[in-house]
Design a protein around this motif. Sequence first.
Motif, PDB file in Angstrom:
ATOM      1  N   GLU A  82      -6.935   9.012   0.195  1.00  0.00           N
ATOM      2  CA  GLU A  82      -5.768   8.513  -0.524  1.00  0.00           C
ATOM      3  C   GLU A  82      -5.584   7.032  -0.229  1.00  0.00           C
ATOM      4  O   GLU A  82      -5.800   6.587   0.900  1.00  0.00           O
ATOM      5  N   PHE A  83      -5.190   6.262  -1.261  1.00  0.00           N
ATOM      6  CA  PHE A  83      -4.937   4.840  -1.050  1.00  0.00           C
ATOM      7  C   PHE A  83      -3.531   4.413  -1.452  1.00  0.00           C
ATOM      8  O   PHE A  83      -3.153   3.260  -1.242  1.00  0.00           O
ATOM      9  N   LYS A  84      -2.723   5.337  -2.023  1.00  0.00           N
ATOM     10  CA  LYS A  84      -1.319   5.022  -2.270  1.00  0.00           C
ATOM     11  C   LYS A  84      -0.531   6.323  -2.380  1.00  0.00           C
ATOM     12  O   LYS A  84      -1.073   7.379  -2.709  1.00  0.00           O
ATOM     13  N   ASN A  85       0.771   6.230  -2.081  1.00  0.00           N
ATOM     14  CA  ASN A  85       1.572   7.458  -2.033  1.00  0.00           C
ATOM     15  C   ASN A  85       2.172   7.836  -3.378  1.00  0.00           C
ATOM     16  O   ASN A  85       2.821   8.882  -3.498  1.00  0.00           O
ATOM     17  N   GLY A  88       5.159   3.793  -4.628  1.00  0.00           N
ATOM     18  CA  GLY A  88       5.314   2.349  -4.481  1.00  0.00           C
ATOM     19  C   GLY A  88       4.711   1.731  -3.239  1.00  0.00           C
ATOM     20  O   GLY A  88       4.789   0.512  -3.059  1.00  0.00           O
ATOM     21  N   LYS A  89       4.071   2.541  -2.384  1.00  0.00           N
ATOM     22  CA  LYS A  89       3.477   1.990  -1.173  1.00  0.00           C
ATOM     23  C   LYS A  89       2.015   2.419  -1.058  1.00  0.00           C
ATOM     24  O   LYS A  89       1.646   3.507  -1.497  1.00  0.00           O
ATOM     25  N   ASP A  90       1.207   1.540  -0.483  1.00  0.00           N
ATOM     26  CA  ASP A  90      -0.226   1.830  -0.408  1.00  0.00           C
ATOM     27  C   ASP A  90      -0.697   2.000   1.033  1.00  0.00           C
ATOM     28  O   ASP A  90       0.027   1.722   1.989  1.00  0.00           O
ATOM     29  N   TYR A  95      -3.372  -2.276  -3.746  1.00  0.00           N
ATOM     30  CA  TYR A  95      -3.001  -1.208  -4.676  1.00  0.00           C
ATOM     31  C   TYR A  95      -1.515  -1.237  -5.055  1.00  0.00           C
ATOM     32  O   TYR A  95      -1.144  -0.798  -6.145  1.00  0.00           O
ATOM     33  N   GLU A  96      -0.660  -1.685  -4.154  1.00  0.00           N
ATOM     34  CA  GLU A  96       0.770  -1.795  -4.420  1.00  0.00           C
ATOM     35  C   GLU A  96       1.289  -3.089  -3.785  1.00  0.00           C
ATOM     36  O   GLU A  96       0.602  -3.704  -2.960  1.00  0.00           O
TER      37      GLU A  96
END
Length: 367
Positions: A82-85, A88-90, A95-96
């Motif tokens: 995974e690279f972002k939730n 709004g956060k990475d 990514y964000e």
Amino acid sequence: MNINCIKKIGIALGIAILPSVMQAQHYLPLASPQTDYITDLALIYQGGVHRPDWSAEQIAPYVYRRQGRKTDFLFDGFLFIEFKNGKGKDYSIGYEKEHGGKEEWSWLLDRNFEQGKAIHALNDVLSGLVKKGIKPVRKRKVVLTLPEPVHNQKDWGMLNGEMLSFDNEESRFQACKWYIDDALNRWRKAGLDQLELAGFYWVAEQSTGGKTLLPRIAGYIRSQQMKFYWIPYWKAEGHGNWKTAGFDAAYQQPNHFFNEKVPDSRIDEACDFAKQHGMGMELEFDMRVERPAFERRLTAYIDGFQKKDVLDNGAMAYYEGGDGIMKLAGHKDARMQALYQKLATIIAGRQQKADAYYKRRKGGKRE
């Protein structure tokens, strides 16, 4: 051509052949302690709220294929990446606008270890097969994402009574160590009897800013008898120096499928680079494969990997858009069903080779 022939050619031409040129080149092996004997590593995009839940039904097509009374086991490695939730956060830069902190890192592990989903679902599928008398020769392996402590992040969170600021390497290392320890502790308590934890994956696809940090993280991971994995993009910073960075296993992304302007020769080029640097290869596609032009691009990977000896001798990772195998397995279109069967046949064949190697290595005893 063997080394002696190369030497003779060099002498005849008056050229000094460097030792590095004379060394035999090979991929990251199909079955090797470098990967903890993972032959086929599926990238399971999981964690963010925008991802599949990964129930047992959803992950089953990655685990096995039934043909009549025969069961073929497929992927032997599962990277929960995974690279972002999705909020709004990475977990890696780029990514964000905002980077995940301690709360988001812990939440990712909550998602990984959620009952009935993801890792537990994978274990449930295998347990269900065992109850029917169907058991793989080797246990399936899991690799967990290690988030990137983004340089200069100021608000990661408190650790041991101190607010960590990622403007220094020690804080970045301590955050990673905390995450690894938490993941290992959760694994020990999870009761995942059909699985083994192989190690951790560096989610940043380049090594920027990690010249001294990455070897420290790698050393700690190895001190826990785990492996450190990496899948850099094409021509990413440091992709040829992955061993120096401290990784145990690295797979090269060709980045061919996604851009129709990239010629098929990219696959050959990426394979040659991987072989030169002892890397595995990543096969790539997404559900654009439903379109004939993109199906041909996936076929170019398969043909290229066959021609370049990857299918027979190299470790492989598989990017399939986050749910491609699942969708192909249940697809209503016969052509897409056939594509799933084609990929499954390739993976099953590679698994049979890996099983045979395991039996020779262990004297035929099951794990």
